[in-house]
Design a protein around this motif. Structure first.
Motif, mmCIF file in Angstrom:
data_model
loop_
_atom_site.group_PDB
_atom_site.id
_atom_site.type_symbol
_atom_site.label_atom_id
_atom_site.label_comp_id
_atom_site.label_asym_id
_atom_site.label_seq_id
_atom_site.Cartn_x
_atom_site.Cartn_y
_atom_site.Cartn_z
ATOM 1 N N ILE A 78 41.514 42.234 31.154
ATOM 2 C CA ILE A 78 40.976 41.030 30.505
ATOM 3 C C ILE A 78 41.637 39.775 31.072
ATOM 4 C CG2 ILE A 78 40.958 39.780 28.295
ATOM 5 C CD1 ILE A 78 40.215 42.538 26.996
ATOM 6 N N PHE A 174 35.002 41.124 24.885
ATOM 7 C CA PHE A 174 34.847 41.675 26.236
ATOM 8 C C PHE A 174 34.399 43.131 26.162
ATOM 9 C CE2 PHE A 174 38.168 38.503 26.243
ATOM 10 C CZ PHE A 174 37.938 37.754 27.390
ATOM 11 N N TRP A 181 36.073 43.901 33.166
ATOM 12 C CA TRP A 181 35.840 43.403 31.813
ATOM 13 C C TRP A 181 35.027 42.119 31.896
ATOM 14 C CZ3 TRP A 181 37.050 45.963 27.354
ATOM 15 C CH2 TRP A 181 37.887 47.074 27.489
#
Ligand SMILES: [Zn+2]
Length: 450
Positions: A78, A174, A181
Motif C-alpha cells: 500500500i 485498497f 494494491w
C-alpha cells in the motif's frame, strides 16, 4: 473552536454577508499543546484492539509470525501505491496516476480523473501521502475479498500559496489487482474520521482564479465571482499587512456553491458563520505526528459566496496572519483585532459614518454596562454582536493610545502562552502598564480615535 455569527451585520451596511470566523485547531487533528507545536492525541489514533473480533489481522501478542509478515507485506504494498500515486500527481502523469485506481470501477476512475485535473489546475509544489501508522487496516468486504481501508495524511503544498505542505486526513480503501494494491474507494469516511466537509479538489469540477498572493476556488460557471473575490482579496491584503506587519505569501480562498465545501458545524449564536479562517497544519517532524501552524485558508459559507467582500476578507486575513503565533490570546484580542482591521478599512472606504454610529451605540449601551473584559466562555451566544463591538473598541482604544506595535506585541506574547488569566494579567501590565480593571475604566472614557 471559535466562530462568528451572521448577526445584525447583515443589512446594516446594506450587504448580505456573514460574520468572519476563526477556528483554533483542526477537527481531524486534536490539538493538545499550546505554543508553536501541536501533538496529535491518541483519541482517534489508538490502534484498535482486534483480538477476538477477527476483523483485522494485526500484530498483537496473539498474532502468529505469519500474520505479522502478511500485514507488513500488505502495508509495504500500500505504501508503494501511495508513493506511486503521489509521484504521478506531482509529475502531472495521468496514466501513471490511474494505474493505482481500480480500472473496473468506472465511477471511481472518473472521480480520480477529476481529482487529478483539479490538483493540476491548482498547481502542486509538493504532494505526499503518509499512512497513519497507528491505524490498523480495516476490512471492507463489500469492496471485494481482502479489501482494506486505511487512514492517510495527505500533505499538499500549492505552488505560490502554501509555505509548507498542509495536512488533510483522508481514508482510502485498497484491494489487490494483478499483484499490486489499487485504490477501490477514494473517500472512506469511516477510516478518515473527518466529518462531512471535503477539500475543494474533492468536490467535482472547479474554477480557479489567481491574483497577487491569492488563489480563489469557485464552482463551475462562477469564474466571474472568483475573479471578483480576487480583487476583494487584493484590496484586503494591504490593510492586514499594514496593521499586523505579517501576511502570508499566499492564501487560498474557497468560495464554492457545493455545501460540502463548508463545515456546517461553524455555527454561533444560532447562526451559521459567514466564513472561517482555518489554520494550515504542517508536519513538524518526519513521521507527521506533530504539527505547526504555517498559514491559514479561508472558506466562505456557500450562502454568502457572492456577497462576501474585502471587509470580511480583511477580518479573516487578520486571523490568518496571527494564527501562526499560537492560540493563547484572549478572545477579545483575537476578535477585537480582526474587527479593528476590518472597520479601519471600512472607515477608509467611505463607511466612516457607519463606523461612527456603531461606536456611539456601543458607548451608550454595552460599554456603559461593561464590568470585565469579554471572556472566552461567554463571548458568543445571545449577545455576540455586543461582544464583537466591545472587543473592537478595546483594540481600537489600545491602538490609538499605545500604537499598533504594542497591540502586536501583546498579541504575540499572549498567543504563545497558555490560556491562563494570571499570565494574561501579567502581559497586560507588562505591555500596557494596566490592570484589567483600569483598562475597563479607561474604555468607559474613550470616545473614539482623536
Ligand atoms: Zn473573527
Amino acid at each position: 473552536m471559535d466562530v462568528e455569527s451572521v448577526g445584525a451585520e447583515v443589512g446594516q451596511r446594506g450587504r448580505g454577508r456573514g460574520r468572519a470566523a476563526w477556528i483554533a485547531g483542526v477537527a481531524a487533528l486534536a490539538v493538545v499543546a499550546g505554543g508553536a507545536t501541536y501533538v496529535v492525541t491518541g483519541r482517534d489514533e489508538t490502534p484498535k484492539a482486534t483480538a477476538g473480533t477477527g476483523a483485522t489481522p494485526t500484530a498483537t501478542a496473539s498474532s502468529t509470525s505469519a500474520d505479522i509478515i502478511a500485514e507488513e507485506k500488505l502495508l509495504a504494498g500500500i505504501d508503494a501505491t501511495l508513493k506511486g500515486r503521489a509521484a504521478a500527481l506531482v509529475a502531472g502523469r495521468l496514466p501513471q496516476f490511474l494505474a493505482f485506481t481500480d480500472p473496473k470501477n468506472a465511477k471511481l476512475v472518473q472521480s480520480d480523473k477529476q481529482l487529478f485535473a483539479n490538483l493540476q489546475q491548482l498547481g502542486l509544489k509538493q504532494l505526499s501521502y503518509v499512512r497513519v501508522p497507528t491505524f490498523s487496516p480495516e476490512q471492507r468486504t463489500k469492496l471485494g475479498p481482502g479489501a482494506r481501508a486505511l487512514r492517510i495524511r495527505m500533505l499538499v503544498q500549492l505552488e505560490g500559496i502554501d509555505q509548507a505542505p498542509r495536512v488533510t486526513q483522508i481514508g482510502y480503501a485498497f484491494a489487490q489487482r494483478g499483484g499490486r494494491w489499487v485504490v477501490v474507494d477514494n473517500d472512506d469516511a469511516e477510516a478518515a474520521n473527518r466529518g462531512d466537509s471535503r477539500e475543494p479538489w474533492e468536490l467535482g469540477p472547479i474554477e480557479v482564479a489567481r491574483g497577487r498572493g491569492v488563489l480563489v476556488v469557485s464552482s463551475p460557471g462562477e469564474a466571474k465571482n472568483g475573479r471578483r473575490l480576487v480583487r476583494e482579496a487584493e484590496a484586503a491584503i494591504p490593510a492586514v499587512r499594514a496593521a499586523t506587519k505579517r501576511a502570508q505569501a499566499g492564501i487560498l480562498v474557497v468560495a464554492m456553491a457545493a455545501r460540502r465545501s463548508w463545515d456546517s458545524s461553524a455555527i454561533t449564536g444560532g447562526h451559521p458563520a459567514g466564513a472561517v479562517a482555518i489554520p494550515n497544519m504542517s508536519p513538524a517532524n518526519a513521521d507527521a505526528s506533530e504539527f505547526k501552524v504555517t498559514g491559514s485558508r479561508v472558506v466562505i459559507n456557500p450562502t454568502y459566496r457572492k456577497t462576501s467582500d474585502r471587509f470580511l476578507l480583511a477580518h479573516e486575513f487578520t486571523h490568518a496572519a496571527m494564527a501562526p503565533l499560537g492560540f493563547g490570546a484572549p478572545i477579545w484580542l483575537v476578535e477585537g483585532y480582526a474587527e479593528y482591521v476590518e472597520r479601519h478599512l471600512l472607515e477608509r472606504s467611505n463607511y466612516s459614518n457607519w463606523v461612527g454610529s456603531q461606536r456611539r451605540d456601543l458607548r451608550k449601551k454595552a460599554i456603559k454596562s461593561l464590568v470585565v473584559l469579554p471572556i472566552d466562555g461567554v463571548f458568543h451566544g445571545d449577545y455576540d454582536e455586543d461582544s464583537y463591538g466591545v472587543a473592537w473598541l478595546i483594540v481600537e482604544y489600545l491602538a490609538n493610545k499605545y500604537g499598533v506595535a504594542t497591540v502586536n506585541a501583546l498579541y504575540a506574547e499572549t498567543a504563545a502562552q497558555a490560556d491562563d488569566p494570571a499570565l494574561r494579567d501579567k502581559s497586560l501590565s507588562k505591555h500596557l502598564k494596566l490592570t484589567e480593571t483600569a483598562l475597563v475604566a479607561a474604555l468607559k472614557k474613550y470616545t473614539g480615535p482623536s
